[in-house]
Enzyme design. Structure first.
Site, PDB file in Angstrom:
ATOM      1  N   CYS A  70       5.084  -4.985  15.781  1.00 26.08           N
ATOM      2  CA  CYS A  70       4.645  -4.055  16.826  1.00 26.08           C
ATOM      3  C   CYS A  70       3.152  -4.277  17.088  1.00 26.08           C
ATOM      4  CB  CYS A  70       4.894  -2.612  16.411  1.00 26.08           C
ATOM      5  SG  CYS A  70       6.632  -2.273  16.097  1.00 26.08           S
ATOM      6  N   CYS A  86       5.813  -6.593   7.499  1.00 26.99           N
ATOM      7  CA  CYS A  86       6.923  -6.170   8.365  1.00 26.99           C
ATOM      8  C   CYS A  86       7.219  -7.286   9.351  1.00 26.99           C
ATOM      9  CB  CYS A  86       6.564  -4.884   9.109  1.00 26.99           C
ATOM     10  SG  CYS A  86       7.920  -4.289  10.154  1.00 26.99           S
ATOM     11  N   CYS A 107      -1.398   6.004   9.458  1.00 29.13           N
ATOM     12  CA  CYS A 107      -0.230   5.325  10.030  1.00 29.13           C
ATOM     13  C   CYS A 107      -0.658   4.070  10.764  1.00 29.13           C
ATOM     14  CB  CYS A 107       0.465   6.217  11.053  1.00 29.13           C
ATOM     15  SG  CYS A 107       0.809   7.854  10.490  1.00 29.13           S
ATOM     16  N   CYS A 160       3.423   8.675   0.913  1.00 31.71           N
ATOM     17  CA  CYS A 160       3.979   7.730   1.885  1.00 31.71           C
ATOM     18  C   CYS A 160       4.193   6.395   1.171  1.00 31.71           C
ATOM     19  CB  CYS A 160       2.998   7.585   3.042  1.00 31.71           C
ATOM     20  SG  CYS A 160       3.473   6.352   4.270  1.00 31.71           S
ATOM     21  N   GLU A 197       0.824  -1.197   0.000  1.00 28.95           N
ATOM     22  CA  GLU A 197       0.000   0.000   0.000  1.00 28.95           C
ATOM     23  C   GLU A 197       0.859   1.248   0.000  1.00 28.95           C
ATOM     24  OE1 GLU A 197      -3.898  -1.859   2.186  1.00 28.95           O
ATOM     25  OE2 GLU A 197      -2.598  -0.570   3.355  1.00 28.95           O
ATOM     26  N   CYS A 205       0.316  -1.981  15.424  1.00 29.01           N
ATOM     27  CA  CYS A 205       0.440  -1.703  13.996  1.00 29.01           C
ATOM     28  C   CYS A 205      -0.145  -2.832  13.147  1.00 29.01           C
ATOM     29  CB  CYS A 205       1.925  -1.497  13.674  1.00 29.01           C
ATOM     30  SG  CYS A 205       2.301  -1.377  11.912  1.00 29.01           S
TER      31      CYS A 205
END
Ligand code: SAH
Ligand code: SF4
Length: 335
Positions: free
Chosen positions: A107, A103, A327, A96, A82, A110
């Site tokens: 976290c 990832c 975010c 962005c 994305e 997230c």
């Protein structure tokens, strides 16, 4: 889109072709070689076959959200990432981009981390995301262009350092996008090796650190990578970066209700952050399910507390929640 064979193909051409091709790709933003009418037909055909310009993408918009757009970009192997376009109030545009598909750092706050890791992106795949928005802005409103680029999408850029920096250099290249490095920012979960490498680059890319907690015990709960890179180690790397570059560093701090947002947290945080060239950026938590967002009043109070203790603080106005493009909400999946 795949430009990997471009130089090879142009080797056999007269020198001035390079200029024509760069103009067509990076300035005119063509998405089909047939549009490059200065090039001979046979060359256009060959380029279309061997260096396709088309970007496989799905655009996601929400009619209630005029300020942000999100696109899912598909690569050769059908892996998708994305990328987000954000329009600020002053008609400035921020792009962005993702540096990894997924990832590996997991976290807890997230959505990208929750979804796991697929693979690193190549520099070309990172640049392709920038291309997508540059073309879109160019088509729609010829005068508007990208003002800022942030490497803050999916993934940890410093776990894919070489491709990240290669992408930044391509975008910066005066013969290509000619985009100033000071308009670029990269955010890391605190990979100190990357902080060190960045400090030696000629490119002056802004550095942001995802801190999110004032003590290691809490930080490790939120960000498992905190065990390998405790706060003291990260701050030491940051101080060395500042000593070398003289540049400001931003510390990102997501405000989560009853987790990291009370006055005691602010006091502990202030003791770490009261330094020249340190800037704390308070980020409203975009919900991903697990935590709750701090109230705006709490965020204001937290900011005031930090300021009263001598810390430089700003608040990030968050955008893109409606398209799950804010975010931490990027999951790389079709809805
Ligand atoms: N992996 C890098 C860069 C991508 S994340 C990093 O973590 O820094 C970009 C920013 O979004 C980071 O500061 C990250 O902590 C933040 N973020 C992640 N999840 C979020 C959420 N749910 N709400 C608000 N910000 C979030
Ligand atoms: Fe990865 Fe950054 Fe999300 Fe953590 S916040 S899981 S490092 S993308």
């Amino acid at each position: 889109m795949d430009l990997s064979k471009l130089s090879e193909i142009l080797q056999a051409e007269p020198k001035f072709r390079f200029k024509q091709v760069y103009q067509a790709v990076y300035v005119d933003m063509i998405d089909d070689w047939q549009q490059a009418s200065v090039l001979p037909l046979s060359l256009r055909e060959r380029l279309n076959a061997e260096c396709p310009l088309k970007i496989e993408a799905e655009l996601e918009k929400d009619i209630n959200d005029k300020r942000s757009e999100k696109a899912l970009i598909y690569f050769e192997d059908k892996v998708a990432v994305e990328t987000v376009l954000i329009r600020q109030r002053n008609h400035r545009y921020t792009v962005c981009v993702s540096s990894q598909a997924g990832c590996p750092l997991g976290c807890k706050f997230c959505a990208t981390g929750e979804a796991g890791f697929t693979r690193n992106l190549t520099a070309a795949e990172i640049v392709e995301q920038f291309f997508f928005w540059a073309r879109r802005l160019r088509q729609n409103q010829a005068i508007e262009k990208i003002d800022n680029l942030v490497f803050m999408g999916m993934g940890e850029p410093f776990l894919n350092y070489d491709e990240f920096i290669k992408a930044a250099k391509i975008i910066h290249d005066p013969e290509k996008f000619n985009f100033g490095s000071r308009r670029m920012s990269v955010s890391t979960a605190g990979i100190t090796e990357g902080i060190k490498k960045l400090s030696s680059e000629k490119l002056q890319i802004n550095l942001a650190i995802s801190l999110h907690a004032p003590v290691d015990s809490l930080r490790e709960q939120l960000m498992p990578i905190g065990k390998k890179y405790p706060i003291a180690k990260v701050l030491k790397a940051v101080d060395e970066y500042i000593a070398k570059t003289g540049r400001r560093v931003m510390f990102e701090y997501i405000m989560m209700r009853n987790t990291n947002d009370d006055d005691d947290d602010a006091i502990t945080l202030a003791a770490l952050m009261r330094k020249p060239l340190y800037l704390v950026n308070l980020i409203p938590y975009n919900t991903t399910g697990r935590f709750q967002a701090s109230s705006p009043a709490r965020i204001d109070a937290f900011q005031e507390k930090l300021e009263s203790l001598g810390v430089a603080v700003t608040q990030r106005r968050s955008q893109g929640q409606k398209i799950s493009g804010a975010c931490g909400q990027l999951a790389g999946k079709k809805k």
